[in-house]
Scaffold this active site. Sequence first.
Site, PDB file in Angstrom:
ATOM      1  N   GLU A 108       1.194 -11.550  -3.229  1.00  0.00           N
ATOM      2  CA  GLU A 108      -0.421 -11.897  -3.287  1.00  0.00           C
ATOM      3  C   GLU A 108      -1.110 -11.604  -4.306  1.00  0.00           C
ATOM      4  O   GLU A 108      -2.456 -11.905  -4.301  1.00  0.00           O
ATOM      5  CB  GLU A 108      -0.991 -10.890  -1.957  1.00  0.00           C
ATOM      6  N   ARG A 128      12.817   3.409   0.001  1.00  0.00           N
ATOM      7  CA  ARG A 128      11.385   3.578  -0.916  1.00  0.00           C
ATOM      8  C   ARG A 128      11.602   4.166  -2.018  1.00  0.00           C
ATOM      9  O   ARG A 128      12.500   4.701  -2.708  1.00  0.00           O
ATOM     10  CB  ARG A 128      10.632   4.757   0.009  1.00  0.00           C
ATOM     11  N   HIS A 187       4.784  -8.314  -4.594  1.00  0.00           N
ATOM     12  CA  HIS A 187       3.586  -8.660  -4.068  1.00  0.00           C
ATOM     13  C   HIS A 187       3.208  -9.906  -4.387  1.00  0.00           C
ATOM     14  O   HIS A 187       2.406  -9.998  -5.563  1.00  0.00           O
ATOM     15  CB  HIS A 187       2.560  -7.777  -4.799  1.00  0.00           C
ATOM     16  N   ILE A 238       5.633  -2.678  -7.743  1.00  0.00           N
ATOM     17  CA  ILE A 238       4.719  -1.630  -7.743  1.00  0.00           C
ATOM     18  C   ILE A 238       5.436  -0.573  -6.800  1.00  0.00           C
ATOM     19  O   ILE A 238       5.292  -0.533  -5.637  1.00  0.00           O
ATOM     20  CB  ILE A 238       3.130  -1.830  -7.623  1.00  0.00           C
ATOM     21  N   CYS A 286       6.118  -5.135   0.274  1.00  0.00           N
ATOM     22  CA  CYS A 286       6.173  -4.065  -0.248  1.00  0.00           C
ATOM     23  C   CYS A 286       6.152  -2.738   1.036  1.00  0.00           C
ATOM     24  O   CYS A 286       7.183  -2.430   1.658  1.00  0.00           O
ATOM     25  CB  CYS A 286       5.377  -3.469  -1.418  1.00  0.00           C
ATOM     26  N   GLY A 293       0.802  -1.190  -0.083  1.00  0.00           N
ATOM     27  CA  GLY A 293       0.022  -0.084  -0.062  1.00  0.00           C
ATOM     28  C   GLY A 293       0.892   1.232   0.141  1.00  0.00           C
ATOM     29  O   GLY A 293       1.763   1.292  -0.874  1.00  0.00           O
ATOM     30  N   GLU A 294       0.720   1.987   0.874  1.00  0.00           N
ATOM     31  CA  GLU A 294       1.657   3.308   0.899  1.00  0.00           C
ATOM     32  C   GLU A 294       1.999   3.088   2.463  1.00  0.00           C
ATOM     33  O   GLU A 294       1.169   3.550   3.482  1.00  0.00           O
ATOM     34  CB  GLU A 294       0.628   4.401   0.514  1.00  0.00           C
TER      35      GLU A 294
END
Length: 212
Positions: A193, A118, A191, A150, A89, A57-58
């Site tokens: 997932e 990051r 990721h 991502i 991530c 996510g972030e």
Amino acid sequence: MSAAPYDVPVGPTIGVLALQGDVREHVTALEASGARAVLVRRERELEGLDGIVLPGGESTTIDKLLRAFELAEPLRDRIASGLPAYGSCAGMILLADRVLEGIPGQQTLGGLDITVRRNAFGRQVDSFETDLTIEGIDDSATRPMHAVFIRAPWVEEVGPAATVLGAVATGPAAGRIVAVRQGRLVATSFHPEVTGDTRVHRMFVRIVCESL
Ligand code: GLN
């Protein structure tokens, strides 16, 4: 005392931090890996967990929400006292002891003796996919893992307590470390997932089961 008519294996209970990010994909991957997945938004939802997943996510948003929900301290304490955790991530950033290119005041939960950078792969390759060899997953030597990145971090430095599980094999980012483990803590820059390949989740479920 009544005996069960047949053996039904009961999987571990693994929380998925559900403040922001790709929560549902981790729930699906965990359940496909034999775990019972529960969503975590409150401190009391940490009760009874055998492990926790920190989704992508972030990381700056998740950090702010963790503090707003008064979950940062309790979760940091649980992880420090041995709760198994897997971060993908943004989740890797949250588990890192040190962050480069964080925003001012950004905090992590820590636990992994690594420095992450990051958004490390740069604007040209914000998102990309590649095949990786990851130590510790099923068929590691014979079946590469297709990895989706991502706006991912990479691991800039690995301290003595952590072990590298995988690095990018080819292209401009060749050699960059993207999967690490330290005892009961696992993190990937990518990721797993989102691809339907549950081998990283299955490795994590095994680590959780071994910790019980
Ligand atoms: N760039 C994001 C961050 O710094 C991570 C991206 C992701 O989780 N896909 O938190």
